[in-house]
Design a protein around this motif. Sequence first.
Motif, PDB file in Angstrom:
ATOM      1  N   TRP A 148       0.727  -1.055   0.104  1.00 40.80           N
ATOM      2  CA  TRP A 148      -0.054  -0.161   0.121  1.00 40.80           C
ATOM      3  C   TRP A 148       0.813   1.128  -0.053  1.00 40.80           C
ATOM      4  CZ3 TRP A 148      -4.773  -0.152  -1.361  1.00 40.80           C
ATOM      5  CH2 TRP A 148      -5.522  -1.236  -1.147  1.00 40.80           C
ATOM      6  N   LYS A 149       0.540   2.120  -1.024  1.00 35.78           N
ATOM      7  CA  LYS A 149       1.247   3.338  -1.165  1.00 35.78           C
ATOM      8  C   LYS A 149       0.803   4.377  -0.041  1.00 35.78           C
ATOM      9  CE  LYS A 149       2.398   7.117  -4.742  1.00 35.78           C
ATOM     10  NZ  LYS A 149       1.070   7.716  -4.381  1.00 35.78           N
ATOM     11  N   ASP A 150      -0.651   4.644  -0.156  1.00 39.88           N
ATOM     12  CA  ASP A 150      -1.213   5.526   0.641  1.00 39.88           C
ATOM     13  C   ASP A 150      -2.538   5.655   0.732  1.00 39.88           C
ATOM     14  OD1 ASP A 150      -2.261   6.854  -1.924  1.00 39.88           O
ATOM     15  OD2 ASP A 150      -0.460   7.473  -2.480  1.00 39.88           O
ATOM     16  N   TRP A 151      -3.262   6.507   1.570  1.00 40.80           N
ATOM     17  CA  TRP A 151      -4.829   6.625   1.408  1.00 40.80           C
ATOM     18  C   TRP A 151      -5.141   8.249   1.590  1.00 40.80           C
ATOM     19  CZ3 TRP A 151      -6.989   9.432   5.474  1.00 40.80           C
ATOM     20  CH2 TRP A 151      -6.478   9.205   6.773  1.00 40.80           C
ATOM     21  N   THR A 152      -6.027   8.463   1.008  1.00 39.82           N
ATOM     22  CA  THR A 152      -6.190   9.836   0.769  1.00 39.82           C
ATOM     23  C   THR A 152      -7.903  10.300   1.168  1.00 39.82           C
ATOM     24  OG1 THR A 152      -4.677  10.155  -1.040  1.00 39.82           O
ATOM     25  CG2 THR A 152      -6.135  11.851  -0.685  1.00 39.82           C
ATOM     26  N   LEU A 153      -7.954  11.385   1.910  1.00 44.43           N
ATOM     27  CA  LEU A 153      -9.473  11.654   2.105  1.00 44.43           C
ATOM     28  C   LEU A 153      -9.610  12.981   1.765  1.00 44.43           C
ATOM     29  CD1 LEU A 153     -12.198  11.375   3.443  1.00 44.43           C
ATOM     30  CD2 LEU A 153     -11.131  12.297   5.631  1.00 44.43           C
ATOM     31  N   GLY A 154     -10.436  13.339   0.792  1.00 47.11           N
ATOM     32  CA  GLY A 154     -10.642  14.566   0.360  1.00 47.11           C
ATOM     33  C   GLY A 154     -12.201  15.168   0.518  1.00 47.11           C
ATOM     34  N   ALA A 155     -12.433  16.423   0.878  1.00 47.57           N
ATOM     35  CA  ALA A 155     -13.610  17.022   0.775  1.00 47.57           C
ATOM     36  C   ALA A 155     -13.608  18.319   0.031  1.00 47.57           C
ATOM     37  CB  ALA A 155     -13.793  17.596   2.264  1.00 47.57           C
ATOM     38  N   LEU A 156     -14.812  18.516  -0.693  1.00 47.49           N
ATOM     39  CA  LEU A 156     -14.896  19.722  -1.950  1.00 47.49           C
ATOM     40  C   LEU A 156     -16.243  20.128  -1.808  1.00 47.49           C
ATOM     41  CD1 LEU A 156     -16.145  17.754  -4.449  1.00 47.49           C
ATOM     42  CD2 LEU A 156     -14.095  16.483  -3.905  1.00 47.49           C
ATOM     43  N   GLY A 157     -16.350  21.197  -2.521  1.00 39.42           N
ATOM     44  CA  GLY A 157     -17.651  21.896  -2.795  1.00 39.42           C
ATOM     45  C   GLY A 157     -17.556  22.895  -4.026  1.00 39.42           C
ATOM     46  N   ASN A 158     -18.508  23.113  -4.432  1.00 39.22           N
ATOM     47  CA  ASN A 158     -19.207  23.816  -5.580  1.00 39.22           C
ATOM     48  C   ASN A 158     -20.217  24.868  -5.383  1.00 39.22           C
ATOM     49  OD1 ASN A 158     -20.277  24.684  -8.258  1.00 39.22           O
ATOM     50  ND2 ASN A 158     -19.190  23.224  -8.968  1.00 39.22           N
ATOM     51  N   VAL A 159     -20.065  26.284  -5.669  1.00 36.96           N
ATOM     52  CA  VAL A 159     -21.036  27.170  -5.297  1.00 36.96           C
ATOM     53  C   VAL A 159     -21.367  28.035  -6.729  1.00 36.96           C
ATOM     54  CG1 VAL A 159     -21.872  29.030  -4.173  1.00 36.96           C
ATOM     55  CG2 VAL A 159     -20.528  27.159  -2.842  1.00 36.96           C
ATOM     56  N   SER A 160     -22.327  27.977  -7.080  1.00 37.12           N
ATOM     57  CA  SER A 160     -22.819  28.507  -8.488  1.00 37.12           C
ATOM     58  C   SER A 160     -22.929  30.227  -8.315  1.00 37.12           C
ATOM     59  CB  SER A 160     -24.158  28.176  -8.953  1.00 37.12           C
ATOM     60  OG  SER A 160     -24.495  28.748 -10.119  1.00 37.12           O
ATOM     61  N   LEU A 161     -22.159  30.874  -9.078  1.00 37.53           N
ATOM     62  CA  LEU A 161     -21.809  32.157  -9.139  1.00 37.53           C
ATOM     63  C   LEU A 161     -22.961  32.745 -10.126  1.00 37.53           C
ATOM     64  CD1 LEU A 161     -18.264  32.713  -9.053  1.00 37.53           C
ATOM     65  CD2 LEU A 161     -19.855  32.602  -7.289  1.00 37.53           C
ATOM     66  N   THR A 162     -23.397  32.296 -11.237  1.00 41.01           N
ATOM     67  CA  THR A 162     -24.410  32.708 -12.075  1.00 41.01           C
ATOM     68  C   THR A 162     -25.271  31.542 -12.619  1.00 41.01           C
ATOM     69  OG1 THR A 162     -23.006  32.096 -14.282  1.00 41.01           O
ATOM     70  CG2 THR A 162     -22.777  34.527 -13.030  1.00 41.01           C
ATOM     71  N   GLY A 163     -26.599  31.416 -12.861  1.00 38.75           N
ATOM     72  CA  GLY A 163     -27.439  30.321 -13.242  1.00 38.75           C
ATOM     73  C   GLY A 163     -27.472  29.288 -12.050  1.00 38.75           C
ATOM     74  N   ASP A 164     -27.490  27.980 -12.281  1.00 37.81           N
ATOM     75  CA  ASP A 164     -27.130  27.233 -11.193  1.00 37.81           C
ATOM     76  C   ASP A 164     -26.082  26.191 -11.596  1.00 37.81           C
ATOM     77  OD1 ASP A 164     -28.140  25.605 -13.178  1.00 37.81           O
ATOM     78  OD2 ASP A 164     -30.332  25.836 -12.721  1.00 37.81           O
ATOM     79  N   LEU A 165     -26.081  25.113 -10.895  1.00 39.36           N
ATOM     80  CA  LEU A 165     -25.128  23.934 -11.168  1.00 39.36           C
ATOM     81  C   LEU A 165     -25.308  23.465 -12.273  1.00 39.36           C
ATOM     82  CD1 LEU A 165     -24.936  22.361  -7.416  1.00 39.36           C
ATOM     83  CD2 LEU A 165     -23.321  24.177  -8.586  1.00 39.36           C
ATOM     84  N   LEU A 166     -26.220  23.552 -13.308  1.00 36.27           N
ATOM     85  CA  LEU A 166     -26.455  22.791 -14.542  1.00 36.27           C
ATOM     86  C   LEU A 166     -25.914  23.634 -15.715  1.00 36.27           C
ATOM     87  CD1 LEU A 166     -29.746  20.864 -14.394  1.00 36.27           C
ATOM     88  CD2 LEU A 166     -27.210  19.944 -14.302  1.00 36.27           C
ATOM     89  N   HIS A 167     -25.756  24.827 -15.330  1.00 42.51           N
ATOM     90  CA  HIS A 167     -25.368  25.972 -16.467  1.00 42.51           C
ATOM     91  C   HIS A 167     -24.783  27.120 -15.576  1.00 42.51           C
ATOM     92  CE1 HIS A 167     -25.922  29.212 -19.347  1.00 42.51           C
ATOM     93  NE2 HIS A 167     -25.642  28.164 -20.180  1.00 42.51           N
ATOM     94  N   GLY A 168     -23.745  27.692 -16.221  1.00 45.14           N
ATOM     95  CA  GLY A 168     -23.145  28.919 -15.664  1.00 45.14           C
ATOM     96  C   GLY A 168     -21.696  28.736 -15.010  1.00 45.14           C
ATOM     97  N   LEU A 169     -21.406  29.912 -14.525  1.00 43.86           N
ATOM     98  CA  LEU A 169     -20.230  29.895 -13.733  1.00 43.86           C
ATOM     99  C   LEU A 169     -20.308  29.485 -12.250  1.00 43.86           C
ATOM    100  CD1 LEU A 169     -17.217  30.892 -14.202  1.00 43.86           C
ATOM    101  CD2 LEU A 169     -18.096  33.168 -13.261  1.00 43.86           C
ATOM    102  N   SER A 170     -19.236  28.729 -11.851  1.00 46.61           N
ATOM    103  CA  SER A 170     -19.131  28.335 -10.389  1.00 46.61           C
ATOM    104  C   SER A 170     -17.848  28.611  -9.923  1.00 46.61           C
ATOM    105  CB  SER A 170     -19.674  26.725 -10.506  1.00 46.61           C
ATOM    106  OG  SER A 170     -20.965  26.718 -10.765  1.00 46.61           O
ATOM    107  N   MET A 171     -17.750  28.500  -8.434  1.00 49.23           N
ATOM    108  CA  MET A 171     -16.584  28.537  -7.681  1.00 49.23           C
ATOM    109  C   MET A 171     -16.515  27.108  -7.120  1.00 49.23           C
ATOM    110  SD  MET A 171     -15.207  31.032  -4.504  1.00 49.23           S
ATOM    111  CE  MET A 171     -14.879  32.385  -5.569  1.00 49.23           C
ATOM    112  N   VAL A 172     -15.142  26.569  -7.346  1.00 49.42           N
ATOM    113  CA  VAL A 172     -14.934  25.149  -6.799  1.00 49.42           C
ATOM    114  C   VAL A 172     -13.782  25.138  -5.916  1.00 49.42           C
ATOM    115  CG1 VAL A 172     -16.133  23.986  -8.923  1.00 49.42           C
ATOM    116  CG2 VAL A 172     -13.606  24.451  -8.787  1.00 49.42           C
ATOM    117  N   GLY A 173     -13.733  24.258  -4.883  1.00 49.60           N
ATOM    118  CA  GLY A 173     -12.633  24.345  -4.154  1.00 49.60           C
ATOM    119  C   GLY A 173     -12.661  23.047  -3.462  1.00 49.60           C
ATOM    120  N   GLY A 174     -11.495  22.425  -2.671  1.00 48.01           N
ATOM    121  CA  GLY A 174     -11.199  21.539  -2.197  1.00 48.01           C
ATOM    122  C   GLY A 174     -10.053  21.373  -1.356  1.00 48.01           C
ATOM    123  N   VAL A 175      -9.942  20.527  -0.322  1.00 46.45           N
ATOM    124  CA  VAL A 175      -8.752  20.208   0.529  1.00 46.45           C
ATOM    125  C   VAL A 175      -8.587  18.697   0.793  1.00 46.45           C
ATOM    126  CG1 VAL A 175      -8.959  22.308   1.947  1.00 46.45           C
ATOM    127  CG2 VAL A 175     -10.307  20.222   2.722  1.00 46.45           C
ATOM    128  N   GLY A 176      -7.447  18.363   0.694  1.00 43.43           N
ATOM    129  CA  GLY A 176      -7.031  16.927   1.180  1.00 43.43           C
ATOM    130  C   GLY A 176      -6.216  16.397   1.902  1.00 43.43           C
TER     131      GLY A 176
END
Length: 284
Positions: A223-251
């Motif tokens: 085994w080389k490693d294990w990784t736990l990640g959390a992430l999110g997306n917030v729509s800036l225009t439109g909604d999550l199916l269309h438009g601009l979003s801000m995305v981010g995550g930590v791991g």
Amino acid sequence: MFSVRTAYHSTCTLLCLSIAMPALAQQSSEPAPDLSGDSVTVGAGLAIVPSYDGSDQSVVTVAPAARGTISGINFSVLGGRAWADLIADGAGPGWDFQAGPVVNLNLNRTARIQDRQVRQLGKIDPAIEAGGFIGIGKQGLITSDYDKLSVGVSYTNDVGTVHKSYLVSPSVTYSTPLSRKAFVALNLSANYMGDGYARTYFGVTPAGSAASGLPAFTARKGWKDWTLGALGNVSLTGDLLHGLSMVGGVGYRRMLDDAADSPVVRIAGSRNQWYGALGLAYTF
């Protein structure tokens, strides 16, 4: 979604998971969104990652990502990694069977090595790795008809002559929309490496020991490693199916077995690895 996690690709995966929403939560005052259409999402951001797998020093890099759905077929590009789920998905709650090819450009220890001793071991050529993945997901579990739990495993093998070995990577992902404009996900994954992979990235030859001052070390499969990640997306225009979003995550990654015991990690680096990314994505 599955991933082979070098320092760079771990953070790309955080971004791409953030932009790969298959569905939205239905609000009572609005009709359900049409989930059957084609879509393409592109994104990029700045990421803070270890300078190599096992490094205790970080570098800032650009993390591009893209994904799309055409006729129910999902595909994604994460930096130098690409995959496609060739089993068409149906819209709405239910089971999702996943299988398809994976191609990866492994850039671990190819450049920007911050530690002087590890740098004296020499750079490693980029490795082209190819293979596939299988998995299963269930949509509509806890929060709505659109949250999803997926489990699966990928296998990739060096198709050239860099490490001449393989990685096996199991993964579990839970994702849920919080509204038509917000989405969160958690991902837990691990990597099992073959002998050639272990020797190439975590071994220290007698010649390398003389050049770097690190003790000689023969790394073996495990085994080389294990990784736990959390992430999110917030729509800036439109909604999550269309438009601009801000995305981010930590791991967070924990190095294991011979990877953790290697002098490039135990002496020159750290078993504990942290990642972060913040960027923008646009869905067409």
